[in-house]
Design an enzyme around this catalytic site. Structure first.
Site, mmCIF file in Angstrom:
data_model
loop_
_atom_site.group_PDB
_atom_site.id
_atom_site.type_symbol
_atom_site.label_atom_id
_atom_site.label_comp_id
_atom_site.label_asym_id
_atom_site.label_seq_id
_atom_site.Cartn_x
_atom_site.Cartn_y
_atom_site.Cartn_z
ATOM 1 C CD GLU A 60 43.817 41.643 35.280
ATOM 2 O OE1 GLU A 60 44.205 42.143 36.352
ATOM 3 O OE2 GLU A 60 42.632 41.289 35.084
ATOM 4 C CG ASP B 259 46.042 46.623 38.553
ATOM 5 O OD1 ASP B 259 45.889 47.399 37.597
ATOM 6 O OD2 ASP B 259 46.003 45.387 38.444
ATOM 7 C CG HIS C 252 43.973 50.972 35.859
ATOM 8 N ND1 HIS C 252 43.739 50.705 34.532
ATOM 9 C CD2 HIS C 252 44.298 49.781 36.422
ATOM 10 C CE1 HIS C 252 43.904 49.413 34.298
ATOM 11 N NE2 HIS C 252 44.264 48.826 35.429
ATOM 12 C CG HIS D 54 37.490 41.503 34.747
ATOM 13 N ND1 HIS D 54 37.558 42.106 35.943
ATOM 14 C CD2 HIS D 54 38.738 41.565 34.235
ATOM 15 C CE1 HIS D 54 38.787 42.523 36.157
ATOM 16 N NE2 HIS D 54 39.519 42.223 35.140
ATOM 17 C CE1 TYR E 11 41.368 49.372 39.248
ATOM 18 C CE2 TYR E 11 42.463 48.864 41.324
ATOM 19 C CZ TYR E 11 42.364 48.729 39.949
ATOM 20 O OH TYR E 11 43.259 47.933 39.283
ATOM 21 C CG HIS F 32 44.643 42.636 41.514
ATOM 22 N ND1 HIS F 32 43.539 42.051 40.946
ATOM 23 C CD2 HIS F 32 45.340 43.176 40.491
ATOM 24 C CE1 HIS F 32 43.530 42.256 39.642
ATOM 25 N NE2 HIS F 32 44.614 42.939 39.352
ATOM 26 C CG ASP G 80 44.518 45.640 32.813
ATOM 27 O OD1 ASP G 80 45.109 44.568 33.050
ATOM 28 O OD2 ASP G 80 44.091 46.376 33.715
ATOM 29 C CG HIS H 141 49.487 43.197 37.130
ATOM 30 N ND1 HIS H 141 49.271 41.882 37.471
ATOM 31 C CD2 HIS H 141 48.248 43.761 37.063
ATOM 32 C CE1 HIS H 141 47.964 41.669 37.598
ATOM 33 N NE2 HIS H 141 47.331 42.794 37.346
HETATM 34 FE FE1 FEO Z 1 45.235 43.708 37.333
HETATM 35 FE FE2 FEO Z 1 45.006 46.683 35.690
HETATM 36 O O1 FEO Z 1 45.276 44.841 35.876
#
Ligand code: FEO
Length: 405
Positions: free
Chosen positions: A84, A167, A228, A28, A195, A148, A86, A82
């Site tokens: 999100e 994250d 990640h 994004h 990041y 986040h 991903d 989380h």
């Molecule tokens: Fe906030 Fe890796 O997703």
């Protein structure tokens, strides 16, 4: 099932069962030059537990890695740190395939998952200090609100000191290596900073408070496992200290000069401003937007002391590439910057005024009013640009001297 995907053991009972996305280049709006990983973790205990899943299109890879250790239908619990996508894109399919007896998330996670998937799946809420019993192992939880997202949460495997941080402490690196100590430290620091700058920077006050509070949770951390990039099993303080420093945003003598140009006039001004900065003791990074990505600009600003922005005026407005970067930078709220603006124009020249307005909204301390040059800069105009660079450098040096005491 493709058997080339294997799990990687990271502690006595924990396996990495995530996916490697070698090809992703846009997260994004963030240029992920090295790709990324979506890390998921399998805890082999009396109650077998999966911590997080992966982006939907990588579900088969995760399932194959899980299958290299255990039949996925043997998974008892799933924890979502989380919401999100991903990390949850494959969650509905995983629940369908595994039929876990319990699924857990933070209070905000429970709500967010409902608003993502519009399902009737029961999600049990866990809060900071709650524990769940896996029979021979125990998991506990620390909510990391706004790190986040409002739902963000850490899970801690008490018996082995593994902290699953989602994250936080992550970075976008696709690699065959799973551990940070197998990757060059300068790469880790750069990608970790990138990041942080692109995802977490605007939340820095929350980071500082969270890190101050972290010791009170009495986590005997032996492994930090983010969602990640690489897993930290040595020198855990390294990444924690980096976060602490990045959150502080202590200004240096570095000046970032961001600009674009229509007919090279604003570019000439930028180079002259850069010369004035360099000649007067600043460390300068010129970033022409024809070759610089917005996510690299914010990364360079993370340890800068000054932001200088140049734009030609087009149709009474800021040039589109510069407007894009300013919109991005404003949202990420870099702190402790001084700055200035400049640009060439033809007849009305509003871009520089618009830039000054945005810089003020960003709380950048402007050294002087924006510098405008009509059409093509003459030698005396370029001398004025060098003076602007010199003025910013002088302010940078005096600010540094005040900080250094
Ligand atoms: Fe906030 Fe890796 O997703």
């Amino acid at each position: 099932m493709d058997s080339s995907f294997r799990a990687v053991k990271i502690s006595d009972s924990v396996y990495w069962v995530g996916a490697i996305d070698w090809g992703v280049r846009s997260f994004h709006g963030y240029l992920t030059s090295r790709g990324t990983t979506y890390n998921a973790f399998l805890v082999i205990a009396d109650k077998v537990t999966l911590i997080d899943t992966v982006k939907a299109s990588f579900g088969e890879e995760m399932m194959a890695r899980i299958s290299s250790v255990i039949d996925p239908s043997k998974i008892d619990f799933i924890i979502s740190n989380h919401s999100e996508m991903d990390h949850t894109g494959y969650l509905p399919q995983a629940i369908q395939a595994m039929n876990p007896s319990r699924v857990f998330a933070s209070p905000m996670g429970q709500k967010a998952l409902g608003m993502h998937f519009h399902w009737d799946q029961e999600i049990e809420v866990v809060k900071t200090g709650d524990k769940i019993d896996l029979g021979n192992k125990t998991l506990s939880f620390v909510e990391a609100r706004m790190l986040h997202w409002p739902d963000s949460m850490f899970t801690y495997l008490e018996d082995e000191g593994v902290l699953f941080t989602n994250d936080v402490f992550g970075m976008h690196i696709a690699s065959s290596e799973r551990f940070a100590d197998e990757i060059d430290l300068s790469v880790l620091k750069y990608e970790g900073a990138k990041y942080y700058a692109n995802i977490i920077l605007h939340l820095s006050p929350i980071v500082t408070k969270f890190l101050e509070k972290l010791p009170s949770f009495n986590l005997d951390m032996k492994i930090i496992a983010p969602d990640h990039g690489p897993i930290w099993r040595r020198d855990l303080n390294q990444v924690v200290e980096w976060y602490s420093g990045w959150a502080e945003q202590k200004p240096t003598n570095k000046a970032v000069v961001v600009f674009d140009s229509m007919w090279e006039s604003t570019a000439k001004m930028a180079r002259a401003v850069g010369d004035g900065l360099t000649e007067n003791g600043a460390s300068v990074k010129l970033m022409p937007l024809g070759g610089s990505h917005r996510s690299d600009v914010i990364t360079e600003l993370l340890d800068a002391g000054a932001l200088l922005v140049g734009s030609p005026t087009i149709n009474n407005q800021i040039y589109p590439t510069v407007a894009d970067v300013m919109n991005y930078l404003k949202g990420l709220k870099p702190q402790n910057l001084i700055g200035a603006t400049f640009g060439s124009y033809g007849w009305s020249g509003e871009a520089v005024k618009h830039l000054d307005q945005i810089m003020q909204e960003m709380k950048v301390n402007l050294v002087q009013e924006g510098l405008r040059v009509k059409y093509v800069p003459a030698e005396e105009d370029l001398a004025t640009c060098r003076d602007l660079g010199a003025a910013v450098a002088a302010r940078l040096v005096s600010t540094r001297n005040q900080i250094d005491g």
